[in-house]
Design a protein around this motif. Structure first.
Motif, PDB file in Angstrom:
ATOM      1  N   CYS A 124      10.954 -12.537   0.015  1.00  0.00           N
ATOM      2  CA  CYS A 124      11.085 -11.572   1.109  1.00  0.00           C
ATOM      3  C   CYS A 124      12.161 -10.542   0.814  1.00  0.00           C
ATOM      4  N   TRP A 125      13.277 -10.979   0.266  1.00  0.00           N
ATOM      5  CA  TRP A 125      14.349 -10.023  -0.012  1.00  0.00           C
ATOM      6  C   TRP A 125      13.893  -8.998  -1.051  1.00  0.00           C
ATOM      7  N   ASP A 126      13.171  -9.461  -2.070  1.00  0.00           N
ATOM      8  CA  ASP A 126      12.659  -8.535  -3.071  1.00  0.00           C
ATOM      9  C   ASP A 126      11.649  -7.575  -2.438  1.00  0.00           C
ATOM     10  N   GLY A 127      10.776  -8.109  -1.563  1.00  0.00           N
ATOM     11  CA  GLY A 127       9.774  -7.270  -0.923  1.00  0.00           C
ATOM     12  C   GLY A 127      10.356  -6.290   0.065  1.00  0.00           C
ATOM     13  N   ARG A 128      11.428  -6.674   0.751  1.00  0.00           N
ATOM     14  CA  ARG A 128      12.052  -5.784   1.732  1.00  0.00           C
ATOM     15  C   ARG A 128      12.658  -4.551   1.083  1.00  0.00           C
ATOM     16  N   ARG A 129      13.068  -4.667  -0.154  1.00  0.00           N
ATOM     17  CA  ARG A 129      13.729  -3.534  -0.816  1.00  0.00           C
ATOM     18  C   ARG A 129      12.738  -2.484  -1.302  1.00  0.00           C
ATOM     19  N   GLN A 130      11.439  -2.805  -1.250  1.00  0.00           N
ATOM     20  CA  GLN A 130      10.420  -1.876  -1.693  1.00  0.00           C
ATOM     21  C   GLN A 130       9.794  -1.195  -0.474  1.00  0.00           C
ATOM     22  N   ALA A 131       9.866   0.127  -0.416  1.00  0.00           N
ATOM     23  CA  ALA A 131       9.312   0.865   0.711  1.00  0.00           C
ATOM     24  C   ALA A 131       7.790   0.714   0.752  1.00  0.00           C
ATOM     25  N   PHE A 132       7.232   0.669   1.958  1.00  0.00           N
ATOM     26  CA  PHE A 132       5.784   0.650   2.135  1.00  0.00           C
ATOM     27  C   PHE A 132       5.232   2.075   2.000  1.00  0.00           C
ATOM     28  N   ASP A 133       4.052   2.176   1.422  1.00  0.00           N
ATOM     29  CA  ASP A 133       3.325   3.438   1.392  1.00  0.00           C
ATOM     30  C   ASP A 133       2.578   3.566   2.715  1.00  0.00           C
ATOM     31  N   LEU A 134       3.134   4.354   3.632  1.00  0.00           N
ATOM     32  CA  LEU A 134       2.590   4.420   4.984  1.00  0.00           C
ATOM     33  C   LEU A 134       1.196   5.012   5.015  1.00  0.00           C
ATOM     34  N   ALA A 135       0.845   5.814   4.031  1.00  0.00           N
ATOM     35  CA  ALA A 135      -0.465   6.462   4.033  1.00  0.00           C
ATOM     36  C   ALA A 135      -1.575   5.566   3.520  1.00  0.00           C
ATOM     37  N   ALA A 136      -1.230   4.447   2.888  1.00  0.00           N
ATOM     38  CA  ALA A 136      -2.288   3.660   2.254  1.00  0.00           C
ATOM     39  C   ALA A 136      -2.098   2.154   2.323  1.00  0.00           C
ATOM     40  N   GLU A 137      -0.872   1.659   2.433  1.00  0.00           N
ATOM     41  CA  GLU A 137      -0.622   0.235   2.216  1.00  0.00           C
ATOM     42  C   GLU A 137      -0.842  -0.602   3.472  1.00  0.00           C
ATOM     43  N   PHE A 138      -1.362  -1.804   3.269  1.00  0.00           N
ATOM     44  CA  PHE A 138      -1.454  -2.802   4.332  1.00  0.00           C
ATOM     45  C   PHE A 138      -0.030  -3.144   4.784  1.00  0.00           C
ATOM     46  N   PRO A 139       0.216  -3.315   6.083  1.00  0.00           N
ATOM     47  CA  PRO A 139       1.599  -3.425   6.565  1.00  0.00           C
ATOM     48  C   PRO A 139       2.240  -4.800   6.419  1.00  0.00           C
ATOM     49  N   LEU A 140       1.544  -5.747   5.825  1.00  0.00           N
ATOM     50  CA  LEU A 140       2.116  -7.076   5.596  1.00  0.00           C
ATOM     51  C   LEU A 140       1.976  -7.428   4.118  1.00  0.00           C
TER      52      LEU A 140
END
Length: 560
Positions: A124-140
């Motif tokens: 989770c800590w590694d994943g939290r540091r990576q921004a989500f691509d709001l235009a394309a990425e699934f939010p989980l």
């Protein structure tokens, strides 16, 4: 479902899951909550704005059932199929709900003796540091941890633009049912597009205008900074975290709520406010309450993000705690009612008031009641605290505030965390604050507690209180201002100035400036000072600028 053939390490496999909803595609304006969170995501570090959770796996649940449960969640809820189209460097204007799509699940086998919770935390800590691509990425982002091919724990990283804490808790409850092979009735709460439509209606517009008036009333004349004393310096955002668990605290809270007729939340909030006020040596505590919008009709079960602050100004200057609890409950209800707003207009309001007052609102005190996000059966299954109370320090969290109370559970066992800036409370003082909160709850469960001139708070808490050197500190309106901090602000704003002197004369904050080689007028000086003001919590812009050699004096505003 397919395994990704490339990029896998021997430690894990990445599976791609496809979903298709029976609901059609949809598009509409952003909800106010989405707009607010996307602004925060674009401004703050991803590790602060992205959230995380660990979901237990129902006993006996096998991998196919777990994967089917995740696919079903995506097909049930529009928020999980929502993206925000547009260039990454621009604020989106619309939300789009997909009818079909895909997401990935990382399956991670645990080594012999490996702690699932620790592995989930690392993921989770590694994943939290990576921004989500709001235009394309699934939010989980999911990682399913397995032992001997059997799922044991699900780690989840959450994009705050689509889901808030309560929505994540609701999804967790659905996950438990689906992964165990159960079924669920169709969702009845409005979708994000439907929420946006309501917010754009005439009644929704009236609500947002009322919220703006509520915020302006507090911002215009209440303290812009709660904590103002010799200890306060720059606001680092990585704050130590103290976790507190107490069964006696839960029982005391229940007694206090029953005795006063107030809610658990109001009792906790009043006790928290009076301790913060004691530490700050002031009577009014302006605080932000998060997770406030679930009070709106029909939105208790909404899957989406409603996260907007409620702004409260709690006046602790009253004779006793019972009076404060009743007052706090009224202030909280008003704050929650006015917590649906246009974020752009609120930020503009904050800027406008800062210019008028010469001081910027600092979000020093925060409360976040997340007790509704933890399912009762999960909370009840947690082991009881080994000691009473049980205190444990956790790694520092990025938290842009000075003092924050997160309430995780109130029934059966009171569980909360305190995030404290060392300038406000060091580790020893944070533990004192936690014990004081529990002692105050215990007293409130049996009798009224005296406040006012003969207050019981100081001997009960043992907490330090603010110290303000009279030579340095002056009260300007409702703000305490450090004259040395004002001089530091001016030196930052006007780096070419040869000499700067700040004085308090005839109830006026005056800056006498030798501008050096750079031409300067009072208006230019004030503009530069206002631009440099963010982060200078104990300073404010002068009320008068005095320049030599006949360049004159100027007053940009009068705060007297």
């Amino acid at each position: 479902m397919s395994a990704a053939p490339a990029g896998n390490t021997p430690e894990h496999t990445t599976l791609t899951l496809h979903y298709r909803s029976t609901a059609p595609e949809a598009e509409g304006p952003l909800t106010l909550g989405q707009d607010n969170m996307i602004r925060c995501l674009r401004h703050d570090e991803p590790s602060h704005m992205n959230k995380q959770a660990t979901w237990s796996v129902p006993p006996g649940a096998e991998l196919p059932a777990c994967l089917d449960a995740l696919r079903t969640l995506a097909e049930r809820h529009a928020a999980l199929r929502t993206v925000f189209p547009g260039p990454a460097d621009r604020h989106p204007e619309r939300q789009r709900v997909r009818a079909a799509g895909e997401f990935t699940v990382r399956v991670i086998p645990l080594a012999d003796g490996e702690d699932p919770a620790a592995r989930a935390e690392a993921y989770c800590w590694d994943g939290r540091r990576q921004a989500f691509d709001l235009a394309a990425e699934f939010p989980l982002r999911f990682a399913l941890l397995t032992r001997d091919d059997a799922p044991v724990l699900l780690a989840v990283v959450i994009c705050h633009a689509q889901l808030d804490g309560v929505a994540t808790g609701l999804l967790f409850q659905e996950w438990l049912t689906l992964a165990a092979g159960g079924t669920l009735p169709p969702p009845t709460a409005p979708t994000p597009v439907e929420v946006a439509e309501q917010e754009q209606s005439a009644s929704g517009q009236r609500r947002t205008k009322a919220a703006l008036r509520h915020w302006e009333h507090i911002l215009a004349d209440r303290p812009t900074s709660v904590f103002a004393d010799d200890r306060i310096g720059p606001n680092d955002t990585l704050l130590p975290t103290l976790g507190v668990r107490s069964t006696a605290g839960a029982a005391a809270l229940e007694r206090a709520a029953a005795r006063t007729g107030a809610s658990n939340s109001a009792v906790l909030l009043a006790c928290y406010a009076v301790l913060a006020a004691h530490r700050a040596a002031r009577s009014t505590v302006v605080m932000a309450a998060l997770s406030a919008n679930r009070h709106r009709p029909g939105l208790a079960d909404h899957i989406g993000t409603l996260a907007q602050d409620a702004l409260l100004a709690v006046d602790t200057d009253c004779p006793d705690l019972d009076t404060l609890i009743a007052r706090t409950q009224a202030h909280a209800l008003s704050g929650y009612w006015h917590a649906t707003f246009d974020a752009e207009r609120i930020w503009q309001l904050i800027e406008d008031v800062a210019v008028r007052r010469g001081a910027r609102f600092a979000r020093h005190v925060v409360v976040n009641d997340l007790s509704a996000t933890v399912p009762a059966e999960i909370a009840a299954a947690r082991p009881l605290p080994p000691t009473e109370p049980d205190l444990a320090w956790y790694p520092a969290e990025p938290t842009p505030t000075r003092l924050m109370l997160n309430i995780w559970r109130t029934a059966g066992c009171l569980e909360f965390t305190l995030h404290t800036h060392p300038d406000v409370l060091d580790r020893e003082e944070t533990e004192l604050f936690a014990h004081a909160l529990l002692r105050l709850l215990d007293l409130a469960g049996t009798r009224n507690v005296t406040l006012g001139p003969d207050s019981e708070i100081a001997p009960l808490s043992g907490l330090p209180t603010a110290r303000r050197d009279k030579a340095r500190w002056q009260q300007v309106g409702t703000n305490w201002i450090d004259l040395d901090a004002v001089a530091d602000l001016l030196r930052t704003a006007l780096p070419t100035a040869r000499d700067i002197e700040v004085t308090w004369e005839n109830d006026e904050l005056i800056a006498t400036i030798d501008p050096g080689p750079t031409p300067l007028t009072p208006t230019r000086a004030h503009t530069a000072v206002m631009a440099a003001l963010p982060g200078h919590d104990t300073a404010m812009a002068p009320q008068r600028y005095v320049l030599p050699h006949g360049t004159g004096t100027g007053r940009d505003r009068d705060l007297r």
